[in-house]
Design a protein around this motif. Structure first.
Motif, mmCIF file in Angstrom:
data_model
loop_
_atom_site.group_PDB
_atom_site.id
_atom_site.type_symbol
_atom_site.label_atom_id
_atom_site.label_comp_id
_atom_site.label_asym_id
_atom_site.label_seq_id
_atom_site.Cartn_x
_atom_site.Cartn_y
_atom_site.Cartn_z
ATOM 1 N N CYS A 23 27.180 53.074 35.010
ATOM 2 C CA CYS A 23 27.932 52.694 33.802
ATOM 3 C C CYS A 23 28.145 51.186 33.735
ATOM 4 C CB CYS A 23 29.278 53.415 33.785
ATOM 5 S SG CYS A 23 29.156 55.184 33.440
ATOM 6 N N GLY A 24 28.461 50.577 34.887
ATOM 7 C CA GLY A 24 28.626 49.127 34.911
ATOM 8 C C GLY A 24 27.346 48.403 34.552
ATOM 9 N N PHE A 25 26.226 48.935 35.031
ATOM 10 C CA PHE A 25 24.927 48.335 34.725
ATOM 11 C C PHE A 25 24.602 48.476 33.241
ATOM 12 C CE2 PHE A 25 20.250 48.959 34.393
ATOM 13 C CZ PHE A 25 19.862 47.671 34.734
ATOM 14 N N LEU A 26 24.810 49.665 32.678
ATOM 15 C CA LEU A 26 24.499 49.902 31.267
ATOM 16 C C LEU A 26 25.360 49.027 30.354
ATOM 17 C CD1 LEU A 26 24.062 53.791 31.084
ATOM 18 C CD2 LEU A 26 22.318 52.021 31.380
ATOM 19 N N ALA A 27 26.627 48.815 30.732
ATOM 20 C CA ALA A 27 27.508 47.969 29.912
ATOM 21 C C ALA A 27 26.964 46.552 29.830
ATOM 22 C CB ALA A 27 28.915 47.969 30.503
ATOM 23 N N ARG A 28 26.457 46.048 30.943
ATOM 24 C CA ARG A 28 25.922 44.683 30.967
ATOM 25 C C ARG A 28 24.618 44.583 30.175
ATOM 26 N NH1 ARG A 28 29.317 45.682 34.796
ATOM 27 N NH2 ARG A 28 30.327 44.048 36.043
ATOM 28 N N ILE A 29 23.815 45.639 30.210
ATOM 29 C CA ILE A 29 22.571 45.656 29.428
ATOM 30 C C ILE A 29 22.900 45.713 27.935
ATOM 31 C CG2 ILE A 29 20.469 46.939 28.920
ATOM 32 C CD1 ILE A 29 20.415 45.517 31.592
ATOM 33 N N MET A 30 23.856 46.560 27.564
ATOM 34 C CA MET A 30 24.237 46.683 26.157
ATOM 35 C C MET A 30 24.748 45.354 25.604
ATOM 36 S SD MET A 30 24.343 48.817 23.605
ATOM 37 C CE MET A 30 24.682 50.554 23.871
ATOM 38 N N ASP A 31 25.398 44.567 26.456
ATOM 39 C CA ASP A 31 25.913 43.252 26.053
ATOM 40 C C ASP A 31 24.929 42.133 26.383
ATOM 41 O OD1 ASP A 31 28.319 43.374 24.685
ATOM 42 O OD2 ASP A 31 29.486 43.714 26.504
ATOM 43 N N GLY A 32 23.700 42.484 26.700
ATOM 44 C CA GLY A 32 22.726 41.507 27.182
ATOM 45 C C GLY A 32 22.530 40.298 26.285
ATOM 46 N N LYS A 33 22.615 40.491 24.980
ATOM 47 C CA LYS A 33 22.381 39.389 24.036
ATOM 48 C C LYS A 33 23.669 38.688 23.616
ATOM 49 C CE LYS A 33 18.010 40.883 22.023
ATOM 50 N NZ LYS A 33 17.229 41.001 20.773
ATOM 51 N N ASN A 34 24.791 39.132 24.152
ATOM 52 C CA ASN A 34 26.074 38.538 23.800
ATOM 53 C C ASN A 34 26.508 37.580 24.905
ATOM 54 O OD1 ASN A 34 28.591 37.920 22.823
ATOM 55 N ND2 ASN A 34 29.215 40.056 22.488
ATOM 56 N N LEU A 35 26.184 36.314 24.745
ATOM 57 C CA LEU A 35 26.457 35.320 25.782
ATOM 58 C C LEU A 35 27.924 34.909 25.840
ATOM 59 C CD1 LEU A 35 23.320 33.006 25.337
ATOM 60 C CD2 LEU A 35 23.636 34.949 26.895
ATOM 61 N N ASP A 36 28.725 35.365 24.903
ATOM 62 C CA ASP A 36 30.147 35.029 24.896
ATOM 63 C C ASP A 36 30.981 36.018 25.715
ATOM 64 O OD1 ASP A 36 29.759 32.843 23.235
ATOM 65 O OD2 ASP A 36 29.835 34.092 21.438
ATOM 66 N N VAL A 37 30.339 37.076 26.206
ATOM 67 C CA VAL A 37 31.048 38.108 26.961
ATOM 68 C C VAL A 37 30.927 37.837 28.458
ATOM 69 C CG1 VAL A 37 31.004 40.553 27.587
ATOM 70 C CG2 VAL A 37 30.831 39.877 25.202
ATOM 71 N N GLN A 38 32.020 38.079 29.177
ATOM 72 C CA GLN A 38 32.027 37.866 30.623
ATOM 73 C C GLN A 38 32.244 39.172 31.373
ATOM 74 O OE1 GLN A 38 34.677 33.926 30.069
ATOM 75 N NE2 GLN A 38 34.537 34.663 32.183
ATOM 76 N N TYR A 39 31.556 39.312 32.500
ATOM 77 C CA TYR A 39 31.753 40.447 33.389
ATOM 78 C C TYR A 39 32.213 40.002 34.783
ATOM 79 C CZ TYR A 39 29.851 43.820 30.128
ATOM 80 O OH TYR A 39 29.664 44.645 29.039
ATOM 81 N N THR A 40 32.265 38.707 35.001
ATOM 82 C CA THR A 40 32.773 38.161 36.255
ATOM 83 C C THR A 40 33.719 37.007 35.934
ATOM 84 O OG1 THR A 40 31.088 36.432 36.585
ATOM 85 C CG2 THR A 40 30.523 38.666 37.296
ATOM 86 N N SER A 41 34.409 36.527 36.948
ATOM 87 C CA SER A 41 35.333 35.414 36.743
ATOM 88 C C SER A 41 34.601 34.087 36.565
ATOM 89 C CB SER A 41 36.295 35.319 37.939
ATOM 90 O OG SER A 41 35.569 35.169 39.146
ATOM 91 N N ASP A 42 33.310 34.065 36.896
ATOM 92 C CA ASP A 42 32.498 32.855 36.730
ATOM 93 C C ASP A 42 31.986 32.794 35.292
ATOM 94 O OD1 ASP A 42 30.784 30.716 36.840
ATOM 95 O OD2 ASP A 42 29.683 31.384 38.616
ATOM 96 N N VAL A 43 32.457 31.819 34.535
ATOM 97 C CA VAL A 43 32.099 31.731 33.114
ATOM 98 C C VAL A 43 30.624 31.415 32.907
ATOM 99 C CG1 VAL A 43 34.414 31.056 32.416
ATOM 100 C CG2 VAL A 43 32.771 29.283 33.051
ATOM 101 N N LYS A 44 29.937 30.956 33.940
ATOM 102 C CA LYS A 44 28.522 30.613 33.812
ATOM 103 C C LYS A 44 27.609 31.823 33.956
ATOM 104 C CE LYS A 44 29.124 25.897 35.581
ATOM 105 N NZ LYS A 44 28.722 24.929 36.644
ATOM 106 N N VAL A 45 28.167 32.952 34.407
ATOM 107 C CA VAL A 45 27.361 34.156 34.633
ATOM 108 C C VAL A 45 27.294 34.980 33.348
ATOM 109 C CG1 VAL A 45 27.156 36.300 35.935
ATOM 110 C CG2 VAL A 45 27.908 34.217 37.081
ATOM 111 N N THR A 46 26.105 35.111 32.801
ATOM 112 C CA THR A 46 25.894 35.890 31.580
ATOM 113 C C THR A 46 25.860 37.383 31.909
ATOM 114 O OG1 THR A 46 23.477 35.890 31.754
ATOM 115 C CG2 THR A 46 24.510 33.997 30.656
ATOM 116 N N PRO A 47 25.966 38.259 30.893
ATOM 117 C CA PRO A 47 25.899 39.702 31.153
ATOM 118 C C PRO A 47 24.641 40.132 31.903
ATOM 119 C CG PRO A 47 26.746 39.330 28.956
ATOM 120 C CD PRO A 47 26.334 37.982 29.482
#
Length: 376
Positions: A81-105
């Motif tokens: 589920c965590g992997f699929l969420a990041r793929i679904m947001d793959g084109k949304n560079l404004d979304v964060q999944y880690t505390s590092d703002v430089k890490v894209t989905p």
């Protein structure tokens, strides 16, 4: 009584046996069914590319597993589920999944996919998806016109991943030329990534079936439909043939009365007290095995907020409505309606970059455009 009524005396259900079970065991079993059901819902919404329902169900999944000691199969589902969420947001560079703002989905998806090597039984498929993640992590940045970000992503991949030398050379050349239409990128496109991920999901569901609650719900719906159909098309009852055998009729009445008395005298089973139950059936997904449990990964399934705070997901419509629509988004909306038709807002949302807007916002904007005669 003084209001001191115990929960045990209130929580009773009809029983067909004299055995007892604890509420704790029942609660654990039902939660297991619900986790399985939410997981299947997430995979279905991913397959339909319904981003709004997908993210909504992901949040429900996170709430359900919070504080629960997960079984091995549930830990795997959490990773998926965590992997699929990041793929679904793959084109949304404004979304964060880690505390590092430089890490894209997609960069975060690379990390999760590496941790899922024991979940994916097909090693070739694992390598294929990993390569697609490498390429698309860079390609999405170029597509959005963020060339410096693409360069930083490539450097991150070189440092954190075992990036093949040939792939490094090709990506470095593409980033240097800022060529978003390179044939190499077309060979490892985002739709291709989604297709391969779907192949993995289908395989994973077959290997770890968990559809008990879904099947139970389907049976209830089917039974209701059959009942409704029978009420719409009533049939005449068969006429009983007259008989003079009064002794036989009297015997049948006695049997009916005896059965009614037995049903009325059945005991009640208390869920919170110690109860007696003869081997309550449990689906495979709820069985405990003697295998040593895997260590649960420290993974945030859903999004983090803009600055990395886990307390405020980026879902509230209040924060979104403050952002005005720009010309490009209006053009995306009109192109999406032309391609998919009015009303297919979730599909349009996936195909075009609307930032953190929802399908409901697309519908409201379309209504505004029609009101001001911008569109027919």
């Amino acid at each position: 009584m003084n209001g001191d009524v115990t929960t045990e005396s209130l929580m009773t259900i009809p029983s067909t046996t004299d055995e007892i079970t604890s509420f704790k065991d029942v609660d654990r079993l039902v939660k297991s069914w619900m986790i399985d059901y939410l997981f299947l819902s997430i995979t279905q919404h991913f397959k339909e590319r319904n981003s709004y329902e997908f993210m909504r169900t992901v949040r429900s999944f996170e709430v359900m597993i919070d504080g629960v000691e997960l079984e091995d199969h549930q830990i795997k589902k959490k990773l998926v589920c965590g992997f699929l969420a990041r793929i679904m947001d793959g084109k949304n560079l404004d979304v964060q999944y880690t505390s590092d703002v430089k890490v894209t989905p997609l960069m975060s998806a690379v990390t999760v996919w590496k941790a899922m090597d024991y979940v994916v039984t097909d090693s070739k498929l694992h390598r294929t998806i990993m390569r697609l993640l490498f390429v698309q992590s860079v390609a999405i940045c170029l597509e959005k016109g963020k060339h410096l970000m693409a360069k930083n992503v490539l450097q991150w991949l070189q440092k954190e991943c075992d990036l093949p030398q040939k792939l490094q050379t090709n990506l470095a050349s593409i980033v240097s030329a800022k060529n978003t239409h390179d044939a190499y990128l077309s060979s490892f496109s985002f739709p291709c990534l989604m297709e391969q991920v779907q192949t993995f999901i289908d395989s994973f569901i077959q290997e770890t079936p968990s559809s008990f609650l879904l099947q139970a719900g389907a049976k209830v719906v089917q039974a209701k439909q059959e009942k409704d159909q029978s009420e719409v098309e009533p049939h005449e009852p068969e006429k009983a043939e007259p008989t003079d055998d009064s002794a036989n009729q009297s015997k049948q009445e006695e049997v009916y009365i005896l059965q009614s008395k037995r049903n009325a005298s059945r005991p009640k089973r208390r869920l919170l007290a110690k109860c007696r139950v003869t081997d309550p059936w449990k689906p495979d997904s709820a069985k405990k095995t003697s295998v040593q449990k895997s260590k649960e990964p420290n993974l945030k399934v859903g999004r983090l907020s803009g600055k990395g705070s886990p307390k405020a997901p980026v879902y509230t419509s209040a924060s979104r409505t403050k952002k005005p629509w720009d010309y490009a988004q209006d053009q995306y909306l009109m192109a999406g309606v032309k391609k998919h038709g009015e009303g297919r807002w979730s599909q349009i949302l996936v195909d075009y970059d609307f930032g953190d807007r929802t399908a409901v916002m697309l519908k409201d904007r379309w209504r505004v455009l029609k009101k001001h005669h911008v569109v027919d």
